[in-house]
Design a protein around this motif. Structure first.
Motif, PDB file in Angstrom:
ATOM      1  N   VAL A   1       0.681  -1.163   0.109  1.00  0.00           N
ATOM      2  CA  VAL A   1      -0.031   0.049  -0.057  1.00  0.00           C
ATOM      3  C   VAL A   1       0.737   1.111   0.317  1.00  0.00           C
ATOM      4  O   VAL A   1       0.549   2.265  -0.599  1.00  0.00           O
ATOM      5  N   THR A   2       1.947   1.110   0.746  1.00  0.00           N
ATOM      6  CA  THR A   2       2.945   2.398   0.790  1.00  0.00           C
ATOM      7  C   THR A   2       3.483   2.665  -0.403  1.00  0.00           C
ATOM      8  O   THR A   2       3.524   3.713  -0.879  1.00  0.00           O
ATOM      9  N   ILE A   3       3.827   1.667  -1.277  1.00  0.00           N
ATOM     10  CA  ILE A   3       4.274   1.966  -2.774  1.00  0.00           C
ATOM     11  C   ILE A   3       3.394   2.228  -3.826  1.00  0.00           C
ATOM     12  O   ILE A   3       3.535   3.186  -4.395  1.00  0.00           O
ATOM     13  N   GLY A   4       2.150   1.788  -3.659  1.00  0.00           N
ATOM     14  CA  GLY A   4       0.930   2.120  -4.427  1.00  0.00           C
ATOM     15  C   GLY A   4       0.713   3.531  -4.054  1.00  0.00           C
ATOM     16  O   GLY A   4       0.556   4.302  -5.139  1.00  0.00           O
ATOM     17  N   SER A   5       0.641   4.060  -3.036  1.00  0.00           N
ATOM     18  CA  SER A   5       0.355   5.409  -2.609  1.00  0.00           C
ATOM     19  C   SER A   5       1.319   6.242  -3.060  1.00  0.00           C
ATOM     20  O   SER A   5       0.885   7.522  -3.355  1.00  0.00           O
ATOM     21  N   SER A   6       2.618   5.909  -2.801  1.00  0.00           N
ATOM     22  CA  SER A   6       3.722   6.538  -3.512  1.00  0.00           C
ATOM     23  C   SER A   6       3.798   6.900  -4.975  1.00  0.00           C
ATOM     24  O   SER A   6       3.963   8.144  -5.162  1.00  0.00           O
TER      25      SER A   6
END
Length: 428
Positions: A97-102
């Motif tokens: 989720v962190t990667i996608g949100s970034s």
């Protein structure tokens, strides 16, 4: 001799914590005075002014302001919820989720520091509650945020394009494939570490949750569509696209989500103004130093010196990679680009390296530099949010730095990855 003294003076000022922009201005003005006398000093102000008033540079304060407005509203949270609904069912889902949100946030703000500040303040505490270590939480947040340096509308790419006198749009197009490839590599590494450390699955995949999250984030998702669609479609320049980003952020935050009031807008403008002032002081002062170096023919001397050692393109790229990797450890990305790129461009042209390809190499090196102490601006911001030790986090972050380094090597020696889309669009 004068140039050597200037470089030593710059290093000394930096070591005693004089801001880099101020140090560059002091060194440039001193060098001008010593070389050309007091009559040349009025040109110092004119050179700095001219260096900071390039039209493409207007994109920087506008993208910074757009990011600050979105930081002050719920746009970041809505993007996080959407990414969670998409990949939260995978083990280590919060890392993904962190990667996608970034990725989503990078397509709007163009700033890695802004991205980790906005997303990390939400995602790092969430990961800690789920049992992720402080170090892992800070490391994945930091490395994922650096995708903003590669993906359009990257602020370092705008700076590079101005310094190298290259097209901003070409740089943006060149960053698309490498940026997505880097995100995929980080996701695989995060999944591997999540399985090894037995990090949890968030919840099972539900179509209803995905639909609801998409509805909530729909208007936020229109911002990168407006920005990149306008730029890549040829309807607006990068600078005009930045203006559209500000207008879209104001309308969506204020009229649709109804979360923008005068107090929030004041805070966003203040934050954006401070960040812009730092970058533009660097631009102005580096223009002064660059003008002096150009008159002293330092770029030509550097090119001739390296060409006397080797003219092999791959060997020159290897030397420049080592140089920028080391430089990125000690300088902010903006300072490194502004100070060094004008000096090395004659060499790039002399050995036949495509300037757009080289721009991507520079930004990838500096993305790694933001993860490596002692400067490591993005990593330190992430560790501050997570309350994690920088050096312990760096040991975990080596896994993700390895992914970024592999991406650098692939794009250095397989330039078609970066240039394929540019060739397709521009037909050369």
């Amino acid at each position: 001799m004068a140039i050597t003294l200037m470089l030593l003076g710059l290093l000394a000022l930096i070591l005693i914590n004089v801001p880099i922009g101020v140090a560059l201005a002091i060194v440039g003005a001193t060098g001008t005075y010593l070389s050309y006398g007091a009559s040349s000093l009025p040109n110092v102000a004119l050179t700095m002014y001219d260096g900071a008033t390039s039209f493409p540079l207007l994109a920087i304060p506008l993208f910074v302001l757009a990011g600050a407005i979105m930081n002050a509203s719920s746009i970041a949270r809505r993007l996080i919820d959407l990414a969670s609904a998409m990949v939260g069912f995978i083990r280590g889902g919060l890392a993904l989720v962190t990667i996608g949100s970034s990725i989503f946030f990078a397509e709007i703000s163009g700033s890695a520091v802004a991205g980790v500040a906005a997303l990390g303040s939400v995602l790092i505490p969430a990961m800690r509650k789920k049992g992720y270590s402080r170090e892992f939480s800070a490391a994945i947040s930091s490395s994922a945020a650096s995708l903003a340096i590669i993906l359009p509308p990257s602020i370092p790419m705008i700076l590079y394009a101005v310094m190298a006198q290259e097209s901003v749009v070409k740089m943006f197009i060149a960053g698309v494939f490498p940026g997505l490839l880097g995100a995929l590599g980080l996701a695989f590494m995060a999944y591997f570490l999540a399985r090894r450390n037995n990090y949890p699955v968030e919840e099972r995949f539900r179509v209803s949750r995905l639909v609801e999250a998409f509805k909530n984030a729909f208007w936020a998702l229109t911002i990168p569509v407006i920005i990149l669609g306008g730029i890549f479609g040829g309807f607006v320049t990068a600078t005009e696209g930045a203006g559209l980003a500000v207008v879209a952020a104001l309308l969506i935050s204020g009229l649709i989500y109804r979360e923008l009031n005068l107090r929030v807008l004041y805070k966003a403008c203040l934050e954006g103004g401070i960040q812009t002032a730092v970058v533009m002081l660097l631009v102005a002062s580096s223009a002064l130093v660059g003008d002096y170096f150009t008159e002293a023919q330092l770029p030509q001397q550097l090119a001739a010196g390296i060409e006397s050692i080797t003219t092999n393109t791959y060997a020159v790229l290897a030397l420049l990679n080592v140089f920028f990797l080391i430089l990125g450890m000690f300088l902010h990305s903006a300072a490194a680009i502004i100070l060094v790129v004008p000096i090395v461009m004659p060499l790039i042209h002399a050995v036949g390296i495509d300037p757009v390809h080289f721009g991507l190499i520079v930004t990838l090196n500096l993305a790694i530099g933001q993860q490596t102490p002692p400067v490591a601006s993005v990593l330190i911001t992430s560790c501050s949010i997570a309350k994690a030790d920088v050096w312990r986090t760096s040991r975990v972050n080596l896994w993700f730095i390895g992914v970024l380094f592999a991406l650098l090597m692939i794009n250095t020696y397989v330039p078609s990855i970066a240039l394929a889309l540019v060739h397709l669009v521009y037909g050369y």
